[in-house]
Design a protein around this motif. Structure first.
Motif, PDB file in Angstrom:
ATOM      1  N   GLY A 218      -6.432  78.405  89.009  1.00  0.00           N
ATOM      2  CA  GLY A 218      -7.082  78.033  90.271  1.00  0.00           C
ATOM      3  C   GLY A 218      -8.366  77.257  90.066  1.00  0.00           C
ATOM      4  O   GLY A 218      -9.084  76.961  91.013  1.00  0.00           O
ATOM      5  N   SER A 219      -8.654  76.902  88.817  1.00  0.00           N
ATOM      6  CA  SER A 219      -9.903  76.201  88.513  1.00  0.00           C
ATOM      7  C   SER A 219      -9.672  74.684  88.530  1.00  0.00           C
ATOM      8  O   SER A 219      -8.682  74.200  89.100  1.00  0.00           O
ATOM      9  N   ARG A 220     -10.591  73.950  87.951  1.00  0.00           N
ATOM     10  CA  ARG A 220     -10.426  72.509  87.767  1.00  0.00           C
ATOM     11  C   ARG A 220     -10.512  72.225  86.264  1.00  0.00           C
ATOM     12  O   ARG A 220     -11.236  72.905  85.549  1.00  0.00           O
ATOM     13  N   MET A 221      -9.827  71.195  85.824  1.00  0.00           N
ATOM     14  CA  MET A 221      -9.731  70.917  84.389  1.00  0.00           C
ATOM     15  C   MET A 221     -11.099  70.720  83.739  1.00  0.00           C
ATOM     16  O   MET A 221     -11.393  71.297  82.689  1.00  0.00           O
ATOM     17  N   VAL A 222     -11.973  69.919  84.361  1.00  0.00           N
ATOM     18  CA  VAL A 222     -13.253  69.670  83.685  1.00  0.00           C
ATOM     19  C   VAL A 222     -14.131  70.921  83.676  1.00  0.00           C
ATOM     20  O   VAL A 222     -14.949  71.111  82.774  1.00  0.00           O
TER      21      VAL A 222
ATOM     22  N   ASP B  92     -15.563  72.395  80.237  1.00  0.00           N
ATOM     23  CA  ASP B  92     -16.986  72.643  79.978  1.00  0.00           C
ATOM     24  C   ASP B  92     -17.221  74.050  79.433  1.00  0.00           C
ATOM     25  O   ASP B  92     -18.160  74.280  78.679  1.00  0.00           O
ATOM     26  N   LYS B  93     -16.335  74.982  79.798  1.00  0.00           N
ATOM     27  CA  LYS B  93     -16.457  76.351  79.268  1.00  0.00           C
ATOM     28  C   LYS B  93     -15.998  76.401  77.816  1.00  0.00           C
ATOM     29  O   LYS B  93     -16.504  77.185  77.025  1.00  0.00           O
ATOM     30  N   ASP B  94     -14.985  75.621  77.487  1.00  0.00           N
ATOM     31  CA  ASP B  94     -14.389  75.680  76.149  1.00  0.00           C
ATOM     32  C   ASP B  94     -13.897  74.283  75.796  1.00  0.00           C
ATOM     33  O   ASP B  94     -12.890  73.815  76.329  1.00  0.00           O
ATOM     34  N   LYS B  95     -14.646  73.638  74.900  1.00  0.00           N
ATOM     35  CA  LYS B  95     -14.350  72.229  74.596  1.00  0.00           C
ATOM     36  C   LYS B  95     -13.013  72.052  73.878  1.00  0.00           C
ATOM     37  O   LYS B  95     -12.567  70.915  73.670  1.00  0.00           O
ATOM     38  N   ARG B  96     -12.416  73.163  73.450  1.00  0.00           N
ATOM     39  CA  ARG B  96     -11.085  73.018  72.859  1.00  0.00           C
ATOM     40  C   ARG B  96     -10.059  72.600  73.920  1.00  0.00           C
ATOM     41  O   ARG B  96      -8.993  72.094  73.600  1.00  0.00           O
ATOM     42  N   ILE B  97     -10.358  72.873  75.188  1.00  0.00           N
ATOM     43  CA  ILE B  97      -9.442  72.464  76.267  1.00  0.00           C
ATOM     44  C   ILE B  97      -9.615  70.965  76.475  1.00  0.00           C
ATOM     45  O   ILE B  97     -10.695  70.501  76.847  1.00  0.00           O
ATOM     46  N   ILE B  98      -8.556  70.216  76.203  1.00  0.00           N
ATOM     47  CA  ILE B  98      -8.642  68.754  76.244  1.00  0.00           C
ATOM     48  C   ILE B  98      -8.093  68.273  77.596  1.00  0.00           C
ATOM     49  O   ILE B  98      -6.903  68.446  77.863  1.00  0.00           O
ATOM     50  N   PRO B  99      -8.915  67.670  78.413  1.00  0.00           N
ATOM     51  CA  PRO B  99      -8.384  67.176  79.699  1.00  0.00           C
ATOM     52  C   PRO B  99      -7.379  66.047  79.441  1.00  0.00           C
ATOM     53  O   PRO B  99      -7.511  65.317  78.457  1.00  0.00           O
ATOM     54  N   PRO B 100      -6.377  65.900  80.315  1.00  0.00           N
ATOM     55  CA  PRO B 100      -5.430  64.785  80.148  1.00  0.00           C
ATOM     56  C   PRO B 100      -6.192  63.465  80.059  1.00  0.00           C
ATOM     57  O   PRO B 100      -7.108  63.228  80.841  1.00  0.00           O
ATOM     58  N   ALA B 101      -5.826  62.633  79.094  1.00  0.00           N
ATOM     59  CA  ALA B 101      -6.507  61.342  78.965  1.00  0.00           C
ATOM     60  C   ALA B 101      -6.221  60.467  80.179  1.00  0.00           C
ATOM     61  O   ALA B 101      -7.124  59.818  80.713  1.00  0.00           O
ATOM     62  N   ILE B 102      -4.970  60.472  80.586  1.00  0.00           N
ATOM     63  CA  ILE B 102      -4.562  59.653  81.729  1.00  0.00           C
ATOM     64  C   ILE B 102      -3.691  60.513  82.636  1.00  0.00           C
ATOM     65  O   ILE B 102      -2.598  60.940  82.234  1.00  0.00           O
ATOM     66  N   ILE B 103      -4.166  60.767  83.839  1.00  0.00           N
ATOM     67  CA  ILE B 103      -3.301  61.429  84.821  1.00  0.00           C
ATOM     68  C   ILE B 103      -2.401  60.353  85.427  1.00  0.00           C
ATOM     69  O   ILE B 103      -2.867  59.265  85.789  1.00  0.00           O
ATOM     70  N   LEU B 104      -1.116  60.651  85.507  1.00  0.00           N
ATOM     71  CA  LEU B 104      -0.151  59.743  86.130  1.00  0.00           C
ATOM     72  C   LEU B 104       0.170  60.370  87.481  1.00  0.00           C
ATOM     73  O   LEU B 104       1.015  61.262  87.562  1.00  0.00           O
TER      74      LEU B 104
ATOM     75  N   THR C  67      -8.475  65.153  92.754  1.00  0.00           N
ATOM     76  CA  THR C  67      -8.075  65.816  91.522  1.00  0.00           C
ATOM     77  C   THR C  67      -6.950  66.798  91.844  1.00  0.00           C
ATOM     78  O   THR C  67      -6.380  66.760  92.940  1.00  0.00           O
ATOM     79  N   TYR C  68      -6.620  67.619  90.874  1.00  0.00           N
ATOM     80  CA  TYR C  68      -5.545  68.590  91.031  1.00  0.00           C
ATOM     81  C   TYR C  68      -6.076  69.968  90.663  1.00  0.00           C
ATOM     82  O   TYR C  68      -6.998  70.081  89.840  1.00  0.00           O
ATOM     83  N   ILE C  69      -5.494  70.988  91.263  1.00  0.00           N
ATOM     84  CA  ILE C  69      -5.883  72.344  90.894  1.00  0.00           C
ATOM     85  C   ILE C  69      -5.307  72.629  89.510  1.00  0.00           C
ATOM     86  O   ILE C  69      -4.144  72.323  89.245  1.00  0.00           O
ATOM     87  N   TYR C  70      -6.153  73.172  88.653  1.00  0.00           N
ATOM     88  CA  TYR C  70      -5.683  73.590  87.317  1.00  0.00           C
ATOM     89  C   TYR C  70      -5.219  75.037  87.470  1.00  0.00           C
ATOM     90  O   TYR C  70      -6.039  75.938  87.580  1.00  0.00           O
ATOM     91  N   GLN C  71      -3.902  75.220  87.561  1.00  0.00           N
ATOM     92  CA  GLN C  71      -3.402  76.542  87.939  1.00  0.00           C
ATOM     93  C   GLN C  71      -2.084  76.866  87.260  1.00  0.00           C
ATOM     94  O   GLN C  71      -1.356  76.003  86.793  1.00  0.00           O
TER      95      GLN C  71
END
Lengths: 482, 521
Positions: A246-250, A254-266, A409-413
């Motif tokens: 239910g969060s957002r990707m960024v 920011d909490k854990d830099k190991r989480i890599i946001p998608p480079a390009i959302i299609l 954006t999209y819900i990270y869920q």
């Protein structure tokens, strides 16, 4: 009267709007008579031969795929009886295939044209009999390793019997296995950009609000925690991140830099629905003006999209445009061949696709005419710079009315996909046209970190007065440069 | 000029009835179900136009859109085996309401529109659901509304030790009931579960005959009964005996009403009733809640037989029932077949005749395991082919010892495309070749033990397991009366133990060979 209107309308659009056929010649390559060749892999062999592998598990070799007259292509059966290979390359006299159960080296040792040695490189991962445990394998990287993304069991689970679902592994040709990235959901293809970094496409679904192109940064987490449980199989292995639903990707990044946001959302529905192959234009300008850009296959909409990547604050992000379309079936593999010939293969079995054919093998060549397109898009501290393939008409480019904007954006869920949320309308405050008329600097307020920023440039004309072939661009703004 | 067209189009478009659900339908659903609702690619994907899943009460389609649907379904008379993802987390209530309303009122569909409040209510009521629906579960919750198979159906219960129709007809009904579902059934309120013997049932109702023509009835019973149409007895099964041999009878019927009477009696033991009819342009329709055992349940895919070319073998790698996920099927043009497991390095199965049907895996998404197609299937062994045992009485291990872990190394093909499987058990390298014969296989297993030999332990090869092994002579064995096995060559003699046949192999450096012939009895 109606007929008259219709034909007049067709003529008028033909004059006004650029057509793909002006810039790219798309041709269907006849496939072997009576064979069902649902392509899963394409490999370039010496002597202008092209090998293709099928979902049914066959490998065929095509001669004449570069010739002008495609009706004369000659096909030779190289192998049968493989298990849904998805990823194939040629190296030193052998073909290497990433199959469902293993990576296999196929060699024709007696020179009769048919493989007789099938050497198992690795079967490091588990399979439990579920149809959805797809494996997509890359070409060898600069260290000689094959990168494989292991789809989750049934695209949402991680069977106890099939370890390393949801993981990317690198496998050496000697069978060594290197755990590389957890967090995979349901990949559709894998490859490298020009810099040699690995990327894969992941499909909308659990923990994926939309489909996207993701950077396989070694040690990074790709977003879906279902496969995390397998770390318990190896003593001392670090636990991957457990993101909050239910969060957002960024926010999670920011909490854990190991989480890599998608480079390009299609954006789902807008730029395809099922992304697949990842390649880049390596033709030094022989395939049009997009040298070095990443091309992404698309199965549902039977297209190839074009991506410009840049690194901001250590992570990839960038822009996607629609590029090639009207393929006759859903694109899965793609490969840049010799002579700047792009080969693509398609299938619609099990997953619907545009085009009307159940499978297809096609090639695309540049006609030599440069389309008027956005070329690159760069994030700037105060907005964006968009470059063009041709000089622009300054008056139309300077007018704010030539641009439409939107961002979301999209819900990270945990759930399947996400609606577009947190919608805003960024405002263009000022426009500066570069002296060479090949780029604009847009000062934009109301940008939101983590949002897809959509710009429609329908009003921007080239100096010659033509419209953009593709006026829509979608920029994934994970980071705003300082 | 261009302006003129834009203006004209703008005027026309409201006349094209741009329903608010049209655009989101085409964007999110059209890829599979097609903009015209007929299913894309000439109906490879399920149609929504005139689909029974779409019309009727809206709850069923709302739940499909919210939670998704996977596995085999039948829609508008055709079977599909695909997956539709859930949309509860990707679409909002108003989008779902618009899309469903549009679908229920397009392409000849007629159904009530739905509101976003209805979607919100269903979302709340089913918020605990985390998995996609399967068709049969969903139909239990929301059956397809269709006219009863038999109209105005009444049932009459009789009690007594009936052995003939005459016995049944002499007795009087103890109970009469209306059967709203319109299907004949032995699940009957008037029959207590502990009184499942010595009873009879008689049903009366009428069939709606769709058109003039010849109709065929299929009636199967345990024990006996009869079927009458328009007062004429067309099927008589006046006997005590098991089901499995349905009686088929054809009759000319006119369009419209045809009266039907079904009689049935159960004396003792097993009970079963099954009745169906078929006719011109009408596929077999069941009139009972149990189907005859004749109907096969299985893959809906069209068959794609895989056949070895003359003089050659052919390989099939996919999920084969009876072996491991890494099973490899090999069909030989001699008419014999085998399945080898690249997980356990075991020759798992042998069978004769047809090799395998690729239809299941090569149609749609290809879910599930496909069983061998031929006959005289013998499961030779399952699990590890080699193991180290402390003694000849040590139980065969389920997991491999770390010292001799199996590793599949692939296969080579000879000119006849016949594979030699290559694998390792720890440091021991194995080449495993099965030559087809007209009656079976001759298998040669060649082991290379490196120098120095790993230990004084003995390695064992398990040739047979999971069935009864009887020795005919020192090197000749029968397996379950199916298979004759001859260990024609081995350094140490084979020995049997309960349901197993083992062959010890010395772990001395060098080459060791085992030769075995497998022949069907």
């Amino acid at each position: 009267m109606k007929h008259l209107l219709l034909s007049a309308a067709l003529v008028s659009t033909a004059l006004a709007d650029p057509q793909q056929s002006e810039y790219y010649l798309r041709e269907e390559i006849p496939t072997p008579e009576g064979e069902v060749l649902e392509l899963g892999g394409i490999a370039i062999m010496p002597g202008k031969k092209v090998a293709v592998s099928s979902r049914r598990g066959d490998v065929w070799v095509c001669e004449g795929a570069y010739e002008k007259d495609l009706s004369k292509v000659k096909w030779t059966l190289f192998a049968r009886g493989l298990h849904e290979p998805l990823g194939m390359f040629y190296k030193d006299g052998s073909l290497y295939l990433t199959q469902r159960p293993e990576i296999t080296k196929l060699t024709d040792t007696d020179g009769d044209g048919r493989a007789d040695q099938f050497e198992t490189i690795t079967q490091h991962w588990g399979i439990d009999g579920n149809y959805h445990e797809y494996n997509f394998g890359s070409d060898p990287d600069k260290d000689g390793n094959i990168w494989v993304v292991h789809c989750l069991t049934g695209s949402g689970g991680a069977s106890d019997k099939s370890p390393w679902r949801g993981w990317c592994y690198r496998y050496g040709l000697d069978g060594t296995a290197i755990a590389t990235c957890p967090g995979i959901r349901s990949p559709g293809g894998i490859g490298f950009n020009q810099a040699g970094d690995a990327f894969y496409t992941d499909n909308q679904g659990l923990w994926n609000g939309s489909s996207s192109l993701k950077w396989l940064k070694p040690g990074g987490f790709m977003g879906n925690p279902t496969g995390n449980k397998y770390v318990n199989l190896v003593e001392g292995m670090e636990n991957p991140p457990e993101p909050e639903t239910g969060s957002r990707m960024v926010v999670e990044h920011d909490k854990d830099k190991r989480i890599i946001p998608p480079a390009i959302i299609l954006p789902h529905g807008k730029v395809g629905q099922s992304p697949t192959a990842v390649i880049y234009d390596s033709t030094e300008g022989k395939f049009g003006p997009f040298q070095g850009q990443v091309l992404v296959g698309e199965q549902t909409h039977s297209q190839v999209q074009r991506v410009h990547l840049e690194k901001v604050k250590g992570f990839y992000q960038g822009a996607v445009w629609k590029y090639l379309e009207d393929f006759r079936s859903g694109i899965v593999p793609a490969r840049m061949g010799e002579d700047a010939t792009l080969f693509v293969g398609g299938t619609n079995r099990g997953w619907a696709a545009r085009g009307g054919k159940t499978f297809t093998f096609e090639r695309v060549r540049w006609t030599g005419k440069t389309p008027f397109e956005m070329h690159e898009m760069h994030a700037k501290p105060d907005g964006f710079v968009i470059t063009f393939t041709e000089p622009i008409d300054e008056e139309s480019a300077k007018s704010v009315a030539s641009y439409q904007t939107g961002a979301w954006t999209y819900i990270y869920q945990k759930g399947y996909g996400s609606p577009e949320v947190d919608k805003v309308t960024p405002k263009i405050e000022s426009i500066t046209v570069a002296p060479d008329k090949k780029s604009v600097h847009l000062k934009v307020s109301g940008r939101v970190r983590g949002h897809v920023h959509h710009f429609n440039l329908a009003g921007v004309k080239s100096a010659k007065g033509t419209n953009l072939w593709h006026p829509d661009v979608y920029y994934t703004l994970n980071e705003i440069p300082d | 000029m261009k302006h003129f067209f834009i203006a004209t189009l703008a005027l026309i478009s409201p006349l094209l009835a741009d329903h608010p659900g049209k655009a989101p339908y085409e964007l999110y659903c059209g890829a599979c179900h097609a903009p015209d609702g007929k299913g894309i690619s000439g109906g490879q994907f399920p149609p929504l136009a005139k689909s029974e899943w779409v019309s009727g009460k809206p709850e069923r389609i709302i739940e499909i859109v919210l939670h998704g649907l996977q596995g085999e379904i039948e829609a508008a008379g055709k079977k599909y085996n695909l997956a539709m993802p859930p949309h509860k987390d990707s679409l909002k209530d108003d989008q779902i309401a618009d899309i469903i309303s549009y679908v229920r009122n397009s392409w000849g569909n007629k159904g009530s529109s739905v509101t976003k409040e209805q979607i919100a209510a269903m979302r709340k009521a089913t918020s605990k659901r985390e998995v996609m629906w399967k068709a049969d579960q969903l139909l239990k919750k929301y059956p397809i509304e269709k006219p009863p198979a038999i109209n105005d159906l009444l049932s009459y219960t009789h009690l007594g030790p009936f052995k003939t129709l005459a016995d049944l007809r002499k007795s009087k009904a103890v109970n009469a009931e209306e059967e709203k579902k319109g299907l004949i059934s032995l699940q009957h309120a008037a029959l207590k579960n502990d009184k499942r013997d010595n009873y009879g049932l008689v049903w009366e109702g009428w069939l709606n005959v769709p058109r003039d023509g010849k109709y065929t009835f299929h009636y199967d019973t345990d024990d006996g009964g009869a079927v009458s149409i328009n007062g004429k007895e067309i099927i008589t099964r006046d006997r005590i005996g098991p089901a499995g041999t349905p009686t088929k009878k054809s009759i000319q019927l006119k369009k419209g009403r045809a009266d039907i009477k079904i009689e049935y009696y159960e004396f003792k033991g097993q009970e079963l009733i099954s009745l169906a009819w078929e006719g011109p342009k009408m596929k077999m329709k069941s009139l009972s809640d149990t189907k005859s055992k004749g109907g096969k349940k299985g893959s809906s895919a069209p068959p794609i037989p895989i056949v070895a070319p003359a003089g050659e073998a052919t390989i099939y790698r996919n999920f084969i029932a009876g072996t491991d996920p890494r099973g490899i099927g090999v069909g030989y043009s001699e008419g014999v077949n085998l399945a080898f497991s690249a997980d356990s390095m075991s020759l798992d199965m042998l069978w004769k005749g047809k090799f395998i049907d690729g239809g299941r895996h090569w149609t749609n998404r290809g879910q599930g395991n496909e069983a061998p197609a031929g006959e005289q299937l013998v499961t030779v062994n399952r699990g590890l082919a080699f193991a180290m045992l402390e003694s000849q009485t040590t139980a065969w291990p389920k997991e491999a010892d770390a010292k001799i872990k199996p590793a599949f190394k692939g296969y080579s093909l000879n000119k006849q495309q016949q594979p030699t499987f290559n694998y390792h058990f720890g440091p021991v390298k194995v080449a495993d070749f099965a030559a087809p014969t007209a009656e079976g296989f001759t298998r040669t297993i060649t082991l290379e033990v490196p120098s120095p030999g790993s230990s004084n332990d003995e390695l064992y090869f398990r040739a047979l397991s999971g069935g009864s092994v009887n020795s005919g002579s020192e090197r000749s064995f029968t397996f379950n009366d199916d298979l004759l096995l001859n260990v024609t060559s081995s350094e140490h003699p084979p020995f049997t133990r309960e349901n197993e046949l083992l062959i010890p192999i010395p772990l001395t450096p060098g080459t060791h060979k085992i030769e075995i012939s497998y022949t069907w009895k």
